[in-house]
Design a protein around this motif. Structure first.
Motif, short mmCIF file in Angstrom:
data_model
loop_
_atom_site.label_atom_id
_atom_site.label_comp_id
_atom_site.label_asym_id
_atom_site.label_seq_id
_atom_site.Cartn_x
_atom_site.Cartn_y
_atom_site.Cartn_z
N GLY A 36 0.80 -1.21 0.00
CA GLY A 36 0.00 0.00 0.00
C GLY A 36 0.84 1.27 0.00
N VAL A 37 1.89 1.30 0.82
CA VAL A 37 2.74 2.49 0.90
C VAL A 37 3.52 2.69 -0.40
CG1 VAL A 37 4.70 3.54 2.10
CG2 VAL A 37 2.90 2.40 3.40
N VAL A 38 4.18 1.62 -0.87
CA VAL A 38 4.97 1.72 -2.10
C VAL A 38 4.08 2.04 -3.30
CG1 VAL A 38 6.49 0.46 -3.68
CG2 VAL A 38 6.75 0.18 -1.21
N GLY A 39 2.93 1.39 -3.36
CA GLY A 39 2.04 1.62 -4.49
C GLY A 39 1.46 3.02 -4.51
N ALA A 68 -2.76 4.92 -13.04
CA ALA A 68 -2.06 5.20 -11.78
C ALA A 68 -3.02 5.67 -10.70
CB ALA A 68 -0.97 6.25 -12.02
N MET A 69 -4.02 6.47 -11.08
CA MET A 69 -5.00 6.93 -10.11
C MET A 69 -5.87 5.77 -9.61
SD MET A 69 -6.13 10.56 -11.85
CE MET A 69 -7.22 10.96 -10.48
N ALA A 70 -6.19 4.83 -10.49
CA ALA A 70 -6.95 3.65 -10.06
C ALA A 70 -6.14 2.82 -9.07
CB ALA A 70 -7.33 2.80 -11.28
N THR A 74 -6.86 1.97 -5.09
CA THR A 74 -6.78 0.61 -4.56
C THR A 74 -5.89 0.56 -3.32
OG1 THR A 74 -7.09 -0.32 -6.78
CG2 THR A 74 -6.15 -1.77 -5.11
N CYS A 75 -4.77 1.29 -3.38
CA CYS A 75 -3.87 1.33 -2.23
C CYS A 75 -4.52 2.00 -1.02
CB CYS A 75 -2.58 2.07 -2.60
SG CYS A 75 -1.56 1.21 -3.82
N SER A 350 -0.64 -3.24 -7.83
CA SER A 350 -0.80 -1.80 -7.63
C SER A 350 0.52 -1.08 -7.46
CB SER A 350 -1.69 -1.54 -6.41
OG SER A 350 -2.97 -2.12 -6.59
N CYS A 351 1.52 -1.76 -6.91
CA CYS A 351 2.84 -1.14 -6.76
C CYS A 351 3.82 -1.61 -7.82
CB CYS A 351 3.40 -1.42 -5.37
SG CYS A 351 3.91 -3.13 -5.08
N LEU A 352 3.41 -2.58 -8.65
CA LEU A 352 4.32 -3.09 -9.68
C LEU A 352 4.40 -2.14 -10.87
CD1 LEU A 352 6.13 -5.47 -10.49
CD2 LEU A 352 4.13 -6.54 -11.53
N ASN A 353 3.29 -1.51 -11.24
CA ASN A 353 3.28 -0.62 -12.40
C ASN A 353 4.25 0.55 -12.26
OD1 ASN A 353 1.36 -2.25 -13.59
ND2 ASN A 353 -0.37 -1.00 -12.96
#
Length: 391
Positions: A36-39, A68-70, A74-75, A350-353
């Motif tokens: 969540g934090v990284v994403g 990115a906003m989506a 999610t995060c 969510s944090c991979l992109n």
């Protein structure tokens, strides 16, 4: 009576605590917290560089920013997911909050897949069609329509069945998360939402993504073959002196004139016109060369577009690497009891992109480096045939 009631409440509280499952649930919550934090901050950087650097405001990056906003939204739901996972007494907040978390989670996750489909369609049109055709398809109004579609479809898939009373949303005691409830109030099984999600939020958009990138691959492969053939023929022509082609053109013209009756034209003799044109074309092909600067610019622009398309395909591969283990865990029921292990894979996307865009995308990698060094101005490469979308 008071003592009996107190003992009963204490026993029910003790029964709700599951010592065997609380440790893996806490470990999963720690992983989700890192994601969540990284994403969130990673996607915030992606949005920031598009806002700061105007030359990054291309049509493709409109959808990248929306994606990115989506992922950011999610995060933002991950803390509520952690609350539900580590809670030993059920959902501690209101039911409305749980329904809201479930809706946002499903909409943002489904919208991410549709964003990948729109980005793939954008890259396919840009690479396989002309610039005028591209600008016609991705006009100002069409860009907005495509963007609304990526959000409207998942929102409809979630809300329409829920508001119609066909599905239920809330806290699920099995995975301890706010999600769809696969049981009706009478205890019967209800898999309507599962089928809708699998069809319209996973299978159908992913099929479109694979089709678009397969079409791009076929086009690029055919283009490379034609280019290699042209290079081979060009080297063959350059190995012969230009005087040879000029002499061949003169001889061919003289021969055709001697074979043609007086008053007739070249079309009267089959093949005479084509032979003459071929010889004249070959005689002048050695002198007609493309300007080296223009050729360099075209090659660099094409190379940039290929790199951007390749990066977009990396994002698709990253999503597949996350969603495939997610599906395996869901179908096989793998993981410690009461632990939503599948979320560990799905939410990781969510944090991979941001990691892929920051390391592979040529434009974002350059702009993120400038942003980290505090340089908010300076020229950046602009995507070919796209240009800023200020219009």
């Amino acid at each position: 009576m008071n003592v009996a009631t107190t003992v009963s409440v204490n026993n029910s509280a003790n029964e709700s605590v599951d010592p065997e499952n609380i440790i893996p649930r806490i470990a999963l919550s720690g992983w989700l917290g890192i994601v969540g934090v990284v994403g969130f901050f990673g996607n915030l950087l992606i949005v920031s560089v598009v806002v700061i650097y105007p030359k990054l405001r291309t049509i493709t990056n409109v959808y990248v920013t929306s994606l990115a906003m989506a992922d950011m939204m999610t995060c933002l739901t991950i803390p509520f997911t952690i609350v539900g996972v580590v809670s030993t007494t059920g959902w501690p907040l209101s039911d409305a909050a749980c329904v809201l978390v479930a809706v946002v989670s499903f909409v943002c996750t489904g919208s991410s897949v549709w964003h990948l489909a729109i980005i793939g369609f954008n890259r396919m049109v840009l690479i396989t069609m002309t610039s005028s055709r591209y600008r016609k398809i991705f006009s100002k109004s069409h860009v907005l329509i495509f963007l609304l579609v990526t959000w409207f479809i998942p929102l409809s898939v979630i809300l329409v069945p829920y508001l119609g009373g066909f599905t239920r949303l809330g806290y699920s005691d099995g995975p301890h998360t706010c999600s769809d409830i696969e049981e009706n109030e009478d205890g019967s099984e209800n898999l309507i939402h599962t089928y809708l999600q699998a069809t319209f939020l996973t299978c159908f958009p992913l099929a479109l993504v694979l089709f678009f990138y397969f079409h791009i691959f076929i086009f690029i492969r055919k283009h490379e073959r034609n280019k290699n053939t042209w290079k081979t023929n060009s080297l063959t022509r350059e190995s012969v002196p230009p005087s040879f082609w000029q002499k061949l053109a003169a001889d061919t013209a003289g021969t055709s004139q001697s074979m043609t009756p007086i008053g007739s034209n070249d079309a009267a003799v089959p093949g005479a016109s084509s032979v003459k044109e071929t010889a004249q074309t070959l005689s002048t092909s050695g002198n007609n060369k493309v300007h080296p600067t223009a050729a360099t610019k075209n090659n660099s622009r094409n190379s940039l577009e290929y790199k951007i398309t390749k990066n977009a395909f990396y994002v698709v591969l990253g999503f597949l690497l996350c969603v495939i283990p997610y599906g395996i865990c869901i179908l096989g029921g793998y993981g410690p009891g009461g632990t939503p292990l599948a979320l560990a894979f799905l939410l990781f996307n969510s944090c991979l992109n941001p990691l892929i865009y920051g390391t592979k995308h040529p434009q974002f990698r350059s702009s993120l480096g400038k942003l980290c060094r505090g340089r908010f101005t300076g020229p950046l490469f602009t995507s070919h045939a796209v240009g800023p979308v200020d219009h």
